[in-house]
Write an enzyme that holds these catalytic residues in place. Structure first.
Site, PDB file in Angstrom:
ATOM      1  N   ARG A 108       0.851  -1.197   0.000  1.00 53.25           N
ATOM      2  CA  ARG A 108       0.000   0.000   0.000  1.00 53.25           C
ATOM      3  C   ARG A 108       0.884   1.243   0.000  1.00 53.25           C
ATOM      4  O   ARG A 108       0.523   2.282  -0.537  1.00 53.25           O
ATOM      5  CB  ARG A 108      -0.952  -0.019   1.206  1.00 53.25           C
ATOM      6  CG  ARG A 108      -1.742   1.252   1.379  1.00 53.25           C
ATOM      7  CD  ARG A 108      -3.142   1.047   1.984  1.00 53.25           C
ATOM      8  NE  ARG A 108      -3.183   0.162   3.136  1.00 53.25           N
ATOM      9  CZ  ARG A 108      -2.764   0.471   4.373  1.00 53.25           C
ATOM     10  NH1 ARG A 108      -2.279   1.665   4.628  1.00 53.25           N
ATOM     11  NH2 ARG A 108      -2.845  -0.396   5.356  1.00 53.25           N
ATOM     12  N   TYR A 153     -13.642  19.261 -16.226  1.00 50.59           N
ATOM     13  CA  TYR A 153     -14.131  17.890 -16.315  1.00 50.59           C
ATOM     14  C   TYR A 153     -15.297  17.687 -15.332  1.00 50.59           C
ATOM     15  O   TYR A 153     -15.232  18.144 -14.182  1.00 50.59           O
ATOM     16  CB  TYR A 153     -12.952  16.971 -15.972  1.00 50.59           C
ATOM     17  CG  TYR A 153     -13.296  15.516 -15.930  1.00 50.59           C
ATOM     18  CD1 TYR A 153     -13.670  14.842 -17.087  1.00 50.59           C
ATOM     19  CD2 TYR A 153     -13.240  14.810 -14.737  1.00 50.59           C
ATOM     20  CE1 TYR A 153     -13.982  13.504 -17.039  1.00 50.59           C
ATOM     21  CE2 TYR A 153     -13.543  13.464 -14.696  1.00 50.59           C
ATOM     22  CZ  TYR A 153     -13.920  12.817 -15.844  1.00 50.59           C
ATOM     23  OH  TYR A 153     -14.228  11.490 -15.802  1.00 50.59           O
ATOM     24  N   ASP A 164      -4.609  20.578 -14.269  1.00 42.84           N
ATOM     25  CA  ASP A 164      -5.025  19.284 -14.812  1.00 42.84           C
ATOM     26  C   ASP A 164      -4.591  19.266 -16.278  1.00 42.84           C
ATOM     27  O   ASP A 164      -5.169  19.952 -17.115  1.00 42.84           O
ATOM     28  CB  ASP A 164      -6.545  19.114 -14.676  1.00 42.84           C
ATOM     29  CG  ASP A 164      -7.029  17.757 -15.166  1.00 42.84           C
ATOM     30  OD1 ASP A 164      -6.337  17.129 -15.993  1.00 42.84           O
ATOM     31  OD2 ASP A 164      -8.121  17.331 -14.738  1.00 42.84           O
ATOM     32  N   LYS A 186      -6.258   8.368 -19.783  1.00 44.80           N
ATOM     33  CA  LYS A 186      -6.469   8.973 -21.104  1.00 44.80           C
ATOM     34  C   LYS A 186      -5.216   8.795 -21.972  1.00 44.80           C
ATOM     35  O   LYS A 186      -4.790   7.674 -22.154  1.00 44.80           O
ATOM     36  CB  LYS A 186      -6.871  10.436 -20.925  1.00 44.80           C
ATOM     37  CG  LYS A 186      -7.969  10.658 -19.869  1.00 44.80           C
ATOM     38  CD  LYS A 186      -9.295  10.016 -20.225  1.00 44.80           C
ATOM     39  CE  LYS A 186     -10.254   9.920 -19.047  1.00 44.80           C
ATOM     40  NZ  LYS A 186     -10.562  11.186 -18.378  1.00 44.80           N
TER      41      LYS A 186
END
Ligand SMILES: *Cc1c(COP(=O)(O)O)cnc(C)c1O
Length: 382
Positions: A45, A97, A173, A198
């Site tokens: 983790r 977005y 972003d 993406k």
């Protein structure tokens, strides 16, 4: 080392012992301390060698000191937003977005205020650092450039300067441009956010997110948040993102070219009211895009005079699906799909009409794409 060489060679050192020429896929959840010299890995983790390889690549692509990767773009964004404290304000660009919009709504629960503004408007920028109350409690500015779905271009160098003048952090972003076309840290951003789902992964087969930055203090905070909340990317996902990443330069070049050709063909169609693409000289952000981006981008949108749903069902080479930046061409209607979470009046006020169509060109042959899209657009007239 230049960008396309870094894409293929950084974070890809042959594995000692086996000589693997691709990063090995390490699936272990925990690590034996006694055989590590010095001990480096404790529990997956927190740290994982496959994840480290991808992070090394992503940082190198922007010449940054650090990158951390997450389960999705949303998980990466949430980690950046975790820097905000109750009473602080986030100033966000108004064309973002849809998922980011939903994420920001969660912040209000924690006493963090959010305001939206058109960050391409000089009056808005003047208010930010003008000494009035415009920027007084702003701790973070969040920018998407080019924005989605209207492809507005924000001056990153200018907004970085103004953001820093009020002691706030600039987060960009950069999912749409990808590091192949734009590197926000170079223009003064503090943190670059990616949905690696993406263009970076590029094959529409994995979800992921990343933060890229230089500040060691941010690195500590992001790692602590990620390890505690467990929003990191799993090893197999890291492997897939890293595999896709190597062809980013080639894919983006083809996708930008496909976008440019389609937009140029669409612009003369009577049933196309308006096109939005920074690669066109008539786009208001064209000059700025030329300065801060290497190319007009791999996404465009247009306003269609007829029924968007019928158009989406007529095209043969475009899949009607959300997401972008992949090898396969996608078409969508933001009002019905990606931007549906935004209330209609607010969406319209932001210029996202019911008839806006967004296209994410893939790497298919441009002649097939142009012919198919133009035929489908024209059929609306009949
Ligand atoms: C897709 C996307 C996100 C969210 O990423 P996920 O990987 O879907 O969580 C954030 N910003 C932009 C610009 C995006 O296109």
């Amino acid at each position: 080392m230049r960008f396309d060489t870094r894409l293929v060679q950084v974070g890809q050192d042959p594995e000692p012992g086996s000589g693997d020429v691709v990063p090995a896929l390490h699936l272990a959840a925990t690590y034996d301390r006694t055989v590590q010299d010095p001990p480096r890995y404790f529990y997956a983790r927190g740290e994982n060698p496959t994840r480290d390889d991808l992070q090394r690549s992503l940082a190198a692509l922007e010449g940054a000191r650090f990158a951390t990767v997450y389960a999705s773009g949303q998980a990466a964004a949430m980690t950046a937003l975790s820097l905000l404290r109750p009473g602080q304000r986030l100033l966000c660009g108004d064309d973002i977005y849809g998922g980011t919009y939903q994420l920001l709504q969660l912040l209000e629960r924690y006493g963090i205020r959010v305001s939206f503004a058109d960050l391409t408007d000089p009056a808005v920028l003047n208010r930010l650092d003008g000494g009035g109350d415009g920027g007084a409690d702003v701790a973070m500015v969040w920018v998407e450039s080019p924005s989605n779905p209207l492809l507005k271009v924000v001056d990153l160098a200018e907004i970085a300067e103004r953001t820093h003048r009020i002691g706030a952090l600039l987060v960009v972003d950069n999912t749409l441009a990808s590091p192949a076309l734009q590197q926000p840290l170079q223009w003064g951003a503090d943190v670059t956010v990616y949905s690696t789902t993406k263009s970076i992964a590029g094959h529409l087969d994995v979800l992921g997110g990343a933060l890229v930055y230089d500040d060691p203090e941010l690195h500590e905070q992001f790692l602590a948040y990620r390890t505690t909340t467990g929003n990191m990317a799993g090893a197999l996902d890291c492997f897939l993102v890293h595999r896709g990443l190597k062809t980013l330069g080639l894919r983006m070049a083809r996708q930008v070219d496909n976008a440019q050709r389609m937009v140029e063909a669409l612009r003369d169609e009577p049933s196309v009211v308006r096109t939005h693409y920074p690669g066109l000289a008539t786009h208001p952000g064209h000059a700025l895009a030329k300065r801060q981006m290497a190319g007009g981008g791999a996404l465009f949108s247009f306003e269609y005079r007829h029924d968007p749903e019928k158009l989406m069902s007529r095209v043969r080479h475009f899949t009607s699906a959300v997401s972008l930046g992949g090898v396969r061409s996608l078409i969508e209607c933001p009002a019905l799909m990606t931007h549906r979470p935004i209330p209609r009046e607010e969406r319209l006020a932001r210029g996202i009409s019911d008839n806006l169509i967004r296209v994410s060109p893939g790497i298919e042959d441009p002649a097939d794409l142009v012919a198919d899209l133009i035929a489908a657009v024209r059929a609306g007239d009949r």
